[in-house]
Design a protein around this motif. Structure first.
Motif, PDB file in Angstrom:
ATOM      1  N   ARG A  54       0.807  -1.221   0.000  1.00 22.28           N
ATOM      2  CA  ARG A  54       0.000   0.000   0.000  1.00 22.28           C
ATOM      3  C   ARG A  54       0.841   1.272   0.000  1.00 22.28           C
ATOM      4  N   GLY A  55       2.150   1.135   0.053  1.00 25.80           N
ATOM      5  CA  GLY A  55       3.004   2.315   0.027  1.00 25.80           C
ATOM      6  C   GLY A  55       2.754   3.206   1.233  1.00 25.80           C
ATOM      7  N   LEU A  56       2.503   4.489   0.984  1.00 25.24           N
ATOM      8  CA  LEU A  56       2.303   5.443   2.072  1.00 25.24           C
ATOM      9  C   LEU A  56       0.854   5.526   2.533  1.00 25.24           C
ATOM     10  N   PHE A  57      -0.059   4.802   1.887  1.00 24.19           N
ATOM     11  CA  PHE A  57      -1.448   4.797   2.327  1.00 24.19           C
ATOM     12  C   PHE A  57      -1.595   3.912   3.569  1.00 24.19           C
ATOM     13  N   HIS A  58      -2.429   4.365   4.517  1.00 27.18           N
ATOM     14  CA  HIS A  58      -2.630   3.501   5.674  1.00 27.18           C
ATOM     15  C   HIS A  58      -3.620   2.394   5.326  1.00 27.18           C
ATOM     16  N   PHE A  59      -3.586   1.344   6.111  1.00 28.26           N
ATOM     17  CA  PHE A  59      -4.416   0.179   5.878  1.00 28.26           C
ATOM     18  C   PHE A  59      -5.779   0.369   6.529  1.00 28.26           C
ATOM     19  N   GLY A  60      -6.817  -0.137   5.866  1.00 31.14           N
ATOM     20  CA  GLY A  60      -8.161  -0.124   6.415  1.00 31.14           C
ATOM     21  C   GLY A  60      -8.693  -1.527   6.589  1.00 31.14           C
ATOM     22  N   PRO A  61      -9.939  -1.673   7.031  1.00 29.45           N
ATOM     23  CA  PRO A  61     -10.502  -3.001   7.270  1.00 29.45           C
ATOM     24  C   PRO A  61     -10.462  -3.924   6.064  1.00 29.45           C
ATOM     25  N   ASN A  62     -10.557  -3.363   4.856  1.00 31.73           N
ATOM     26  CA  ASN A  62     -10.544  -4.195   3.664  1.00 31.73           C
ATOM     27  C   ASN A  62      -9.140  -4.642   3.258  1.00 31.73           C
ATOM     28  N   ASP A  63      -8.140  -4.177   3.989  1.00 33.07           N
ATOM     29  CA  ASP A  63      -6.757  -4.532   3.668  1.00 33.07           C
ATOM     30  C   ASP A  63      -6.179  -5.557   4.637  1.00 33.07           C
ATOM     31  N   ALA A  64      -7.028  -6.151   5.453  1.00 32.76           N
ATOM     32  CA  ALA A  64      -6.537  -7.058   6.495  1.00 32.76           C
ATOM     33  C   ALA A  64      -5.755  -8.230   5.912  1.00 32.76           C
ATOM     34  N   ASP A  65      -6.106  -8.656   4.692  1.00 40.21           N
ATOM     35  CA  ASP A  65      -5.440  -9.831   4.120  1.00 40.21           C
ATOM     36  C   ASP A  65      -4.009  -9.548   3.692  1.00 40.21           C
ATOM     37  N   VAL A  66      -3.627  -8.270   3.598  1.00 37.51           N
ATOM     38  CA  VAL A  66      -2.244  -7.937   3.243  1.00 37.51           C
ATOM     39  C   VAL A  66      -1.566  -7.120   4.345  1.00 37.51           C
ATOM     40  N   PHE A  67      -2.120  -7.166   5.543  1.00 39.43           N
ATOM     41  CA  PHE A  67      -1.542  -6.439   6.672  1.00 39.43           C
ATOM     42  C   PHE A  67      -0.833  -7.438   7.575  1.00 39.43           C
ATOM     43  N   PHE A  68       0.481  -7.311   7.665  1.00 39.13           N
ATOM     44  CA  PHE A  68       1.285  -8.271   8.421  1.00 39.13           C
ATOM     45  C   PHE A  68       2.257  -7.544   9.345  1.00 39.13           C
ATOM     46  N   GLY A  69       2.812  -8.310  10.279  1.00 38.10           N
ATOM     47  CA  GLY A  69       3.878  -7.802  11.124  1.00 38.10           C
ATOM     48  C   GLY A  69       3.449  -7.306  12.484  1.00 38.10           C
ATOM     49  N   ARG A  70       2.147  -7.176  12.707  1.00 42.10           N
ATOM     50  CA  ARG A  70       1.681  -6.628  13.993  1.00 42.10           C
ATOM     51  C   ARG A  70       0.784  -7.606  14.741  1.00 42.10           C
ATOM     52  N   GLU A  71       0.935  -8.895  14.478  1.00 40.47           N
ATOM     53  CA  GLU A  71       0.035  -9.878  15.075  1.00 40.47           C
ATOM     54  C   GLU A  71       0.069  -9.861  16.600  1.00 40.47           C
ATOM     55  N   ILE A  72       1.233  -9.706  17.192  1.00 39.17           N
ATOM     56  CA  ILE A  72       1.347  -9.697  18.653  1.00 39.17           C
ATOM     57  C   ILE A  72       0.618  -8.489  19.238  1.00 39.17           C
ATOM     58  N   PHE A  73       0.808  -7.329  18.624  1.00 38.75           N
ATOM     59  CA  PHE A  73       0.165  -6.124  19.133  1.00 38.75           C
ATOM     60  C   PHE A  73      -1.342  -6.185  18.926  1.00 38.75           C
ATOM     61  N   ILE A  74      -1.782  -6.741  17.810  1.00 40.83           N
ATOM     62  CA  ILE A  74      -3.221  -6.890  17.558  1.00 40.83           C
ATOM     63  C   ILE A  74      -3.852  -7.783  18.620  1.00 40.83           C
ATOM     64  N   ALA A  75      -3.173  -8.853  18.958  1.00 40.11           N
ATOM     65  CA  ALA A  75      -3.678  -9.755  20.004  1.00 40.11           C
ATOM     66  C   ALA A  75      -3.773  -9.028  21.338  1.00 40.11           C
ATOM     67  N   GLU A  76      -2.822  -8.149  21.618  1.00 40.51           N
ATOM     68  CA  GLU A  76      -2.856  -7.363  22.850  1.00 40.51           C
ATOM     69  C   GLU A  76      -4.061  -6.427  22.862  1.00 40.51           C
ATOM     70  N   LEU A  77      -4.312  -5.772  21.723  1.00 42.95           N
ATOM     71  CA  LEU A  77      -5.475  -4.888  21.634  1.00 42.95           C
ATOM     72  C   LEU A  77      -6.777  -5.673  21.786  1.00 42.95           C
ATOM     73  N   TYR A  78      -6.841  -6.812  21.130  1.00 41.94           N
ATOM     74  CA  TYR A  78      -8.048  -7.634  21.207  1.00 41.94           C
ATOM     75  C   TYR A  78      -8.327  -8.050  22.646  1.00 41.94           C
ATOM     76  N   SER A  79      -7.295  -8.455  23.351  1.00 39.83           N
ATOM     77  CA  SER A  79      -7.452  -8.840  24.748  1.00 39.83           C
ATOM     78  C   SER A  79      -7.933  -7.670  25.589  1.00 39.83           C
ATOM     79  N   ALA A  80      -7.432  -6.475  25.283  1.00 39.75           N
ATOM     80  CA  ALA A  80      -7.817  -5.289  26.048  1.00 39.75           C
ATOM     81  C   ALA A  80      -9.298  -4.959  25.888  1.00 39.75           C
ATOM     82  N   THR A  81      -9.880  -5.260  24.725  1.00 41.00           N
ATOM     83  CA  THR A  81     -11.300  -4.958  24.527  1.00 41.00           C
ATOM     84  C   THR A  81     -12.196  -5.811  25.417  1.00 41.00           C
ATOM     85  N   GLN A  82     -11.669  -6.890  25.938  1.00 42.69           N
ATOM     86  CA  GLN A  82     -12.472  -7.758  26.805  1.00 42.69           C
ATOM     87  C   GLN A  82     -12.511  -7.256  28.246  1.00 42.69           C
ATOM     88  N   THR A  83     -11.572  -6.376  28.602  1.00 40.36           N
ATOM     89  CA  THR A  83     -11.476  -5.939  30.001  1.00 40.36           C
ATOM     90  C   THR A  83     -11.447  -4.424  30.182  1.00 40.36           C
TER      91      THR A  83
END
Length: 285
Positions: A54-83
């Protein structure tokens, strides 16, 4: 909901005057510009492969299939939404705060189910931007023209505290039973860079903070507020004591990617298209 924004709040009227849907990169549905690239040579293979980056464009919900490298942080955010019902994401400019929320957290929650989402940037008129993001969920039966009128009314009611944000959340919950609301305030530093009226800024912060349930009474249907903000504006946020109190031990910091994460960002989007790199090509960065 009827009634107009009270006329005795001249400064607020001046800020809101002329604001229309589309003035901000804000709400509800996400549309991103994509350049169509066409083959320029007959030597190009018949089945043209699109660029997976995507170059300099930020990623949106429709770009999830090509968004990589932040899986650990995403899991942290997901866990935070539960508490937690307030998740402030801090990071350096360009660190990918918006992308990790929109293309990481949002799709993960969508996959889990039972979530409604909306998104805004505060801009110069934060009450209007907030109302504009909420109206499609708050009054979904309205056509676009009526939504504009109701956005102006709701912005005024929230500014005057005639209607609380918690009231709006409850109505959205009634409209979407068995769902939780994720409200994303992206580029939250705009309340300092674009909103020059300190009274409006503090009223807006008070409006948001008053809507948050206390952790000891957090319900299973509680709205979750996620903000993304540049870390260099943390001092501005801490200068207002009510906001500083809520930020204590609540922020989630997004640091730079390590080598393994950067490798995933480079290699995995290409791999999805069946493209591989020459041996060792991605090791020297």
């Amino acid at each position: 909901m009827t009634g107009d924004i009270p006329q005795n709040h001249a400064e607020f009227q001046a800020e809101v005057k002329g604001a229309q849907v589309g003035d901000h990169n804000v709400i509800y549905n996400y549309f991103y510009y994509r350049e169509e690239v066409k083959p320029t040579s007959v030597d190009v293979a018949d089945e043209y492969l699109p660029c997976p980056y995507r170059g300099l464009f930020h990623f949106g919900p429709n770009d999830a299939d090509v968004f990589f490298g932040r899986e650990i942080f995403i899991a942290e955010l997901y866990s935070a939404t539960q508490t937690h019902n307030f998740i402030p994401v801090l990071g350096a400019s360009g660190s990918g705060k918006s992308s990790v929320v929109l293309a990481g957290l949002v799709p993960k929650l969508q996959k889990a189910g039972h979530w409604q989402f909306t998104h805004f940037r505060p801009g110069a008129v934060p009450f209007y931007a907030l109302a504009e993001a909420l109206i499609p969920l708050y009054a979904p039966e309205l056509d676009q023209t009526d939504q504009i009128a109701q956005t102006r009314k709701l912005a005024g009611y929230l500014f005057n505290s005639t209607v609380s944000l918690a009231d709006v959340f409850r109505k959205i919950q009634q409209n979407h039973p068995n769902h939780r609301l994720l409200l994303i305030a992206d580029q939250f530093e705009e309340i300092y860079t674009l909103c020059n009226n300190q009274e409006i800024r503090r009223k807006f912060l008070d409006c948001l903070l008053a809507s948050l349930e206390t952790p000891t009474s957090l319900s299973s249907s509680a709205t979750v507020l996620v903000t993304t903000m540049r870390a260099d504006f943390l001092g501005n946020a801490l200068s207002y004591r009510p906001f500083a109190d809520v930020l204590q031990n609540a922020d989630v910091k997004l640091g730079p990617m390590n080598r393994e994460e950067l490798t995933q960002v480079i290699e995995k989007p290409a791999q999805k298209l069946g493209v591989t790199f020459a041996a060792g090509l991605t090791e020297d960065f």
